[in-house]
Design a protein around this motif. Structure first.
Motif, short mmCIF file in Angstrom:
data_model
loop_
_atom_site.label_atom_id
_atom_site.label_comp_id
_atom_site.label_asym_id
_atom_site.label_seq_id
_atom_site.Cartn_x
_atom_site.Cartn_y
_atom_site.Cartn_z
N CYS A 1 -2.47 -3.50 2.79
CA CYS A 1 -1.46 -4.42 3.32
C CYS A 1 -0.05 -3.92 2.97
O CYS A 1 0.25 -3.67 1.80
N ASP A 2 0.77 -3.76 3.98
CA ASP A 2 2.17 -3.41 3.72
C ASP A 2 3.04 -4.03 4.79
O ASP A 2 2.70 -4.04 5.97
N ILE A 3 4.20 -4.51 4.36
CA ILE A 3 5.15 -5.15 5.26
C ILE A 3 5.86 -4.12 6.13
O ILE A 3 6.40 -4.44 7.19
N ASP A 4 5.86 -2.87 5.69
CA ASP A 4 6.63 -1.81 6.33
C ASP A 4 5.76 -1.04 7.35
O ASP A 4 4.69 -0.54 6.99
N GLU A 5 6.26 -0.97 8.56
CA GLU A 5 5.48 -0.35 9.65
C GLU A 5 5.17 1.13 9.38
O GLU A 5 4.07 1.60 9.62
N ARG A 6 6.17 1.85 8.86
CA ARG A 6 5.93 3.29 8.55
C ARG A 6 4.81 3.44 7.53
O ARG A 6 3.98 4.34 7.63
N CYS A 7 4.84 2.57 6.50
CA CYS A 7 3.78 2.64 5.46
C CYS A 7 2.42 2.39 6.10
O CYS A 7 1.44 3.08 5.76
N ARG A 8 2.37 1.44 7.02
CA ARG A 8 1.07 1.15 7.65
C ARG A 8 0.60 2.35 8.48
O ARG A 8 -0.56 2.74 8.43
N GLU A 9 1.54 2.95 9.21
CA GLU A 9 1.17 4.11 10.04
C GLU A 9 0.72 5.28 9.17
O GLU A 9 -0.26 5.96 9.46
N LEU A 10 1.45 5.50 8.07
CA LEU A 10 1.10 6.64 7.21
C LEU A 10 -0.23 6.38 6.48
O LEU A 10 -1.02 7.31 6.30
N ALA B 1 0.80 -1.24 0.00
CA ALA B 1 0.00 0.00 0.00
C ALA B 1 0.83 1.28 0.00
O ALA B 1 0.37 2.32 -0.48
N GLY B 2 2.04 1.27 0.55
CA GLY B 2 2.88 2.48 0.59
C GLY B 2 2.18 3.57 1.39
O GLY B 2 1.90 3.43 2.58
N SER B 3 1.87 4.68 0.71
CA SER B 3 1.17 5.80 1.37
C SER B 3 -0.32 5.52 1.56
O SER B 3 -1.01 6.31 2.21
N GLY B 4 -0.79 4.44 0.96
CA GLY B 4 -2.22 4.09 1.06
C GLY B 4 -3.05 4.60 -0.10
O GLY B 4 -4.27 4.46 -0.10
N VAL B 5 -2.39 5.14 -1.13
CA VAL B 5 -3.12 5.83 -2.21
C VAL B 5 -4.19 4.97 -2.89
O VAL B 5 -5.33 5.41 -3.08
#
Ligand SMILES: C[S@@+](CC[C@H](N)C(=O)[O-])C[C@H]1O[C@@H](n2cnc3c(N)ncnc32)[C@H](O)[C@@H]1O
Length: 216
Positions: A109-118, A89-93
């Motif tokens: 769905c994203d493996i990266d915690e920052r991406c999920r938070e953002l 998802a990255g930024s969730g766009v």
């Protein structure tokens, strides 16, 4: 929360700022991203090394995510009433666009915690509710459609195609790096030309976003 992301960004690029930007041709969809016009011509060796060792995928909306959001919002990918998952998802766009376009449930769905938070922050900014997860297999209800934008950036990532098709037979991929889809279970159906947002002046070849649909 925005301050927290500014701190995360400072670890890579202390001079850069984050700002909310409206994504062109995407209605009012807004994302917290690196400022447009940030001058990256003077980066130190250490900064470049940090950026490539642990890329902060969340600071840009990638060309494929931007193109896919446009196609969803213009009705070119039908998500209405569907349970949709956005893989990588990255930024969730893409997830946000799907929810704005009438998907009944959207999993980002994203493996990266920052991406999920953002993604969570950007969803709130756009007034939509998403299920933000780190693993496709954690979705317990049947998925109608999986969307994935710019996740095939490494050859080994082609394994994601099996992962997605095992979770749902209907998968749409947007990718600007893959010049030929090697997997015959997918069919090319559209090409859009756009850039990342903000535009980080990628090679022009990476501005051509191709869309592929699973044949199942
Ligand atoms: C190039 S970014 C694209 C982000 C977004 N889709 C867009 O187009 O702006 C690729 C994303 O895939 C995510 N990713 C990589 N491997 C993953 C995996 N195994 N599961 C979920 N996400 C993954 C990365 O963390 C990153 O956020």
């Amino acid at each position: 929360m925005e301050d927290q992301f500014q701190t995360y960004l400072g670890w890579y690029l202390p001079e850069a700022r984050l700002e909310y930007s409206k994504l062109p041709e995407c209605g009012g969809l807004e994302l917290l991203l690196i400022e447009a016009g940030f001058d990256d011509s003077q980066l130190s060796f250490d900064q470049i090394e940090r950026l490539s060792d642990d890329p902060p995928y969340w600071i840009f909306c990638w060309a494929s995510g931007r193109a896919m959001a446009q196609l969803i919002l213009s009705g070119g990918i039908d998500v209405k009433g569907k349970v949709v998952a956005d893989f990588g998802a990255g930024s969730g766009v893409v997830a946000i666009a799907a929810k704005l376009a009438g998907a009944s449930q959207v999993y980002a769905c994203d493996i990266d915690e920052r991406c999920r938070e953002l993604t969570t922050l950007n969803a709130k900014r756009n007034g939509v509710e998403l299920h933000v997860i780190d693993d496709l297999s954690s979705i317990s209800e049947p998925i109608d459609l999986i969307l994935a934008a710019d996740v095939l950036y490494e050859k080994k990532n082609l394994a994601f195609l099996d992962l997605m098709l095992n979770a749902c037979e209907s998968v749409v991929i947007a990718d600007s790096r893959l010049k030929h889809m090697p997997d015959h279970r997918f069919r090319h159906f559209q090409t859009l030309t756009t850039t990342s947002f903000p535009d980080f002046q990628e090679a022009k070849a990476n501005n051509e976003v191709k869309f592929y649909r699973s044949e199942g």
